[in-house]
Write a protein that holds these residues in place. Sequence first.
Motif, short mmCIF file in Angstrom:
data_model
loop_
_atom_site.label_atom_id
_atom_site.label_comp_id
_atom_site.label_asym_id
_atom_site.label_seq_id
_atom_site.Cartn_x
_atom_site.Cartn_y
_atom_site.Cartn_z
N THR A 72 96.15 24.60 44.02
CA THR A 72 97.22 25.60 43.36
C THR A 72 97.61 25.04 41.55
O THR A 72 97.77 25.08 41.02
N ALA A 73 97.87 23.26 42.25
CA ALA A 73 98.34 22.38 41.23
C ALA A 73 97.54 22.43 40.43
O ALA A 73 97.64 22.58 39.48
N THR B 230 88.72 27.24 20.95
CA THR B 230 88.08 27.36 21.90
C THR B 230 87.68 26.12 22.68
O THR B 230 87.63 26.87 23.90
N ALA B 231 87.32 24.85 22.30
CA ALA B 231 87.07 24.29 23.20
C ALA B 231 88.23 24.22 24.15
O ALA B 231 87.89 23.39 25.08
N ILE B 232 89.63 23.98 23.11
CA ILE B 232 90.39 24.20 24.47
C ILE B 232 90.95 25.00 25.76
O ILE B 232 91.33 24.84 26.34
N PHE B 233 90.64 26.35 25.05
CA PHE B 233 90.72 27.53 26.27
C PHE B 233 89.33 27.11 27.01
O PHE B 233 89.76 27.02 28.01
N GLY B 234 87.63 26.73 26.54
CA GLY B 234 86.83 25.87 27.69
C GLY B 234 87.81 24.57 28.91
O GLY B 234 87.64 24.80 29.56
N VAL C 200 88.80 23.26 34.46
CA VAL C 200 90.31 22.85 35.08
C VAL C 200 89.93 23.45 36.14
O VAL C 200 90.57 23.60 37.94
N ILE C 201 90.25 24.89 35.66
CA ILE C 201 89.89 26.20 36.99
C ILE C 201 89.84 25.93 38.04
O ILE C 201 89.74 26.16 39.42
N GLY D 207 98.13 24.53 36.52
CA GLY D 207 97.90 23.85 35.20
C GLY D 207 96.92 23.90 34.25
O GLY D 207 96.99 24.65 32.98
N GLY D 208 95.81 23.64 34.90
CA GLY D 208 94.63 25.23 33.80
C GLY D 208 94.87 26.75 32.82
O GLY D 208 94.66 27.30 32.00
N THR D 209 95.38 27.21 33.93
CA THR D 209 96.48 28.73 33.76
C THR D 209 97.35 28.87 32.48
O THR D 209 96.95 29.16 31.21
#
Length: 422
Positions: A383-384, A298-302, A307-308, A388-390
């Motif tokens: 976009t970069a 959950t933390a890394i998904f957040g 980032v996005i 990266g977030g995606t």
Amino acid sequence: MEKKDPIASLRIKEFNIFLLVRFALVFAWSMQFILVEWQVYSLTKDPWSLGLIGAFEFVPAFSMALFAGHIVDQKEKRNLLAWCIAFFSLISFGLFFLTNSDYVEGWNSKNVLYSIYALVFFGGFLRSFFGPTIFSLVALIVPKRLYPNAATWSSTTWQVAGVLGPAFAGYSISLIGVSKSLSIVFGLVLFSLFMVFFIKKKPILNHKKGESIKKSLKEGVSFVFKTKAILGAITLDMISVLFGGAVALLPIFAQDILEVGATGFGALRAAPAVGAFLTMLVTAFIPISKNAGMKLLTAIFGFGVCVIIFGASKIFLVSLMALFFYGVTDGVSMVIRQTILQLKTPDHMRGRVASVNSMFVGSSNELGALESGLTAKLMGTVTAVIFGGTMTLITVVATGVFNPTLRKLDLSKDLEEHEKSE
């Protein structure tokens, strides 16, 4: 009990000494890095020369990592750390010498530059030993039931020193110059060398002392890849740092997208560190061992979501808050990852497992900056960052689906077992 005592590990005298040593070392190392960057750019006025600093440190650190882990598992940890600090003092003194105009008067600027690069290369070699040694030593100072609490305070110490070191370096350059600033680094290293001897020698728990290097390294790598919880934690960390390195592009956002100048850049740069620091303090009072696997995912998904949001934002306050929570989520994942590594790694393999971790996670910082720069050039900066977030989100979902061991991980059970055994 950890739940009732958020400062349980701080009640251990040797652990406090360890934290003091670690703070001094991280503060000195991060301060020295900024000073070297400043000096190198002052000599060359070439941005590429700054990239070479990272390359000269990364190559030996990555290539020597596994061998360093083997050595760490074979040696007594307190004395090995003392040797590492002693060699670090030689590097810092050498840099002090090379940046003092009185000592290098008459030297060709290229000779000074190449000498600095040589010391940076030696520092990369040394870095490959520092991580595994510190990771192994802390496990011998605190009992296993206190690993999560110790990981919180150790990570907090690292985070604070890593923020204050560069900030102090920038201030000291303008106040006393590079060379005198490096004398402060040298003093801090000597102080840590003095303090480390207040930690008692620790037993060597590797019963396979004298084992061949090839067999030892194979065993270490094999253990990491067979232990799904550790492999998942390392993979998540590596991918999130590799693709979520938005901070590498902060100068572009500050100058060209958000248009907030140097002051805004400073606030953006500090926001993740503040978020991570506050989170790690909170985790000392609110343990996060229960359902640790889902909390890590959950933390890394957040982290990826932050980032996005940062990449898409054109509003300074929104960007600032995105980076703050970027730090919050990174702080949670950092504590959980360190706890997983400490609890799931056998005592006799700590050096090798820490080395594998440093190979993939440590190197991802430099590679993440490279990835961010390359994708920004190919796709455009915004976009970069969104890309990266995606990629981070995709990695988290895939890890959750294909690594049920990590998803279902509950470290509170491990802690209960260790409490009973003690």
